[in-house]
Design a protein around this motif. Structure first.
Motif, PDB file in Angstrom:
ATOM      1  N   HIS A 183     -29.796  28.856  24.721  1.00  0.00           N
ATOM      2  CA  HIS A 183     -28.373  28.574  24.872  1.00  0.00           C
ATOM      3  C   HIS A 183     -27.659  29.774  25.472  1.00  0.00           C
ATOM      4  O   HIS A 183     -26.808  29.640  26.355  1.00  0.00           O
ATOM      5  CB  HIS A 183     -27.757  28.235  23.508  1.00  0.00           C
ATOM      6  N   ALA A 184     -28.000  30.950  24.959  1.00  0.00           N
ATOM      7  CA  ALA A 184     -27.366  32.168  25.467  1.00  0.00           C
ATOM      8  C   ALA A 184     -27.650  32.343  26.957  1.00  0.00           C
ATOM      9  O   ALA A 184     -26.754  32.702  27.734  1.00  0.00           O
ATOM     10  CB  ALA A 184     -27.863  33.383  24.683  1.00  0.00           C
ATOM     11  N   ALA A 185     -28.877  32.075  27.367  1.00  0.00           N
ATOM     12  CA  ALA A 185     -29.250  32.208  28.778  1.00  0.00           C
ATOM     13  C   ALA A 185     -28.470  31.224  29.645  1.00  0.00           C
ATOM     14  O   ALA A 185     -28.000  31.570  30.740  1.00  0.00           O
ATOM     15  CB  ALA A 185     -30.749  31.994  28.950  1.00  0.00           C
ATOM     16  N   ALA A 186     -28.312  29.993  29.156  1.00  0.00           N
ATOM     17  CA  ALA A 186     -27.562  28.984  29.917  1.00  0.00           C
ATOM     18  C   ALA A 186     -26.094  29.391  30.055  1.00  0.00           C
ATOM     19  O   ALA A 186     -25.496  29.264  31.129  1.00  0.00           O
ATOM     20  CB  ALA A 186     -27.672  27.628  29.227  1.00  0.00           C
ATOM     21  N   TYR A 187     -25.503  29.881  28.974  1.00  0.00           N
ATOM     22  CA  TYR A 187     -24.106  30.283  28.996  1.00  0.00           C
ATOM     23  C   TYR A 187     -23.887  31.472  29.934  1.00  0.00           C
ATOM     24  O   TYR A 187     -22.915  31.512  30.696  1.00  0.00           O
ATOM     25  CB  TYR A 187     -23.638  30.653  27.589  1.00  0.00           C
ATOM     26  N   VAL A 188     -24.775  32.455  29.864  1.00  0.00           N
ATOM     27  CA  VAL A 188     -24.621  33.646  30.694  1.00  0.00           C
ATOM     28  C   VAL A 188     -24.796  33.309  32.180  1.00  0.00           C
ATOM     29  O   VAL A 188     -24.084  33.839  33.035  1.00  0.00           O
ATOM     30  CB  VAL A 188     -25.600  34.749  30.261  1.00  0.00           C
TER      31      VAL A 188
END
Length: 356
Positions: A183-188
């Motif tokens: 999720h963090a990778a997608a958001y960033v």
């Protein structure tokens, strides 16, 4: 492998789509390692402004995930230099008791760095596997921690047997919730794409932001000069107990103030040219939407667009009859100069012509 799909409601994809339509740039082809874009997370140089001009050391206002005061302070504390570190910061900011009173203190004291702090839930499993714990045990411990459950005595002992330091064990026991790395990778990734447009297509960036995200935009306060914006910012910042709306308005004001500092201006709202809900680029200036007037809903704004499509307004009374705009908003439009050259009624024009 088990694929999990979370169906979430986000404004960011809508904003990305609008940026693509406005600029013709394909967001998926935007580089994720652009130096100017990365500099936004460290300073304001890429925006051509000084920190004092916008009240922030970083240039991340309106960048998804990185625009809040809390996360901007995290950026200053950790000084990220690449997408990997931004992903770790995203994990920290979305977790509960992962950064505050936990990793933040460890980093400040030099006990660990951003690279080896616990940031995302996956970090625990990978770290424990690298320490020699069986994958199944590493996974079980990760699941306990990310759900906010303290380690069992047996877990702690097993971790010590594999040379896991005490600070790491204590950090695990403080955590209440952890964010998944995916999720963090997608958001960033989304954040970096938006940030690219902020640096290289500023007018389109602010157009899109106001159209998609600025629900509490108030034309009278925000589009009538930087001085008015700064006065309102000081007023809201001084509040002891601001409401959720006050906080949302302050966030938008910070973006508007930054836009002014970058030399971009608003045009006066126009009953013939302004779009009902979208902000337009007119020769490098931004024309506010009709619904940017405080209290004017989309329906009333659309009624103006529908009426003007049938021809010009002969008088203010004619405008009132052909739209569903309230008397209050008509008075506001008068104050904003939107009826310049338009008489109150057609009858006045008739008598004026006879007298002439």
């Amino acid at each position: 492998n088990l694929l999990k799909l979370d169906i979430l409601g986000h404004d960011d994809p809508t904003m990305i789509k609008m940026l693509k339509d406005l600029t013709g740039v394909e967001p998926t082809e935007v580089p994720l390692d652009d130096k100017k874009v990365m500099s936004l997370f460290l300073n304001t140089s890429a925006l051509g402004v000084e920190p004092k001009d916008i009240g922030s050391e970083t240039g991340t206002f309106a960048i998804p995930e990185f625009g809040t005061k809390f996360v901007r302070q995290m950026l200053l504390d950790t000084k990220p230099t690449g997408i990997g570190e931004l992903i770790r910061i995203s994990g920290l900011s979305h977790g509960t008791d992962v950064w505050t009173n936990n990793a933040q203190t460890l980093v400040e004291k030099g006990i660990c760095t951003l690279k080896n702090a616990i940031c995302c839930r996956d970090d625990i499993m990978i770290y424990l596997i690298n320490r020699g714990l069986p994958p199944a045990r590493a996974f079980t411990i990760m699941e306990q921690v990310r759900k906010g459950k303290k380690l069992k005595p047996g877990d702690e002992e097993e971790m010590r047997e594999h040379d896991v330091p005490e600070w790491y064990i204590e950090s695990c026991n403080k955590i209440q919730y952890m964010f998944p790395r995916a999720h963090a990778a997608a958001y960033v990734t989304m954040s970096l794409r938006v940030a690219y447009f902020k640096v290289y297509y500023p007018v389109a960036f602010y157009q899109s932001y106001y159209t998609v995200r600025a629900d509490t935009f108030d034309y009278e306060t925000m589009a009538t000069g930087q001085e008015n914006v700064q006065v309102k910012m000081r007023e809201l910042s001084a509040m002891e107990k601001p409401t959720a709306r006050d906080k949302a308005t302050l966030t938008i004001l910070e973006v508007v103030n930054e836009m002014y500092a970058r030399g971009i201006e608003f045009m006066p709202i126009d009953i013939y040219l302004s779009h009902p809900t979208k902000y337009l680029n007119i020769n490098g200036k931004i024309l506010p939407a009709l619904n940017s007037i405080a209290g004017m809903g989309d329906k009333a704004a659309q009624s103006i667009a529908d009426a003007r499509a049938d021809g010009k307004f002969f008088s203010i009374d004619d405008f009132k009859q052909r739209t569903c705009v309230s008397e209050t908003h008509i008075e506001m439009l008068k104050r904003f100069g939107c009826f310049k050259g338009i008489p109150q009624s057609a009858q006045v024009n008739l008598f004026d012509d006879i007298g002439a």
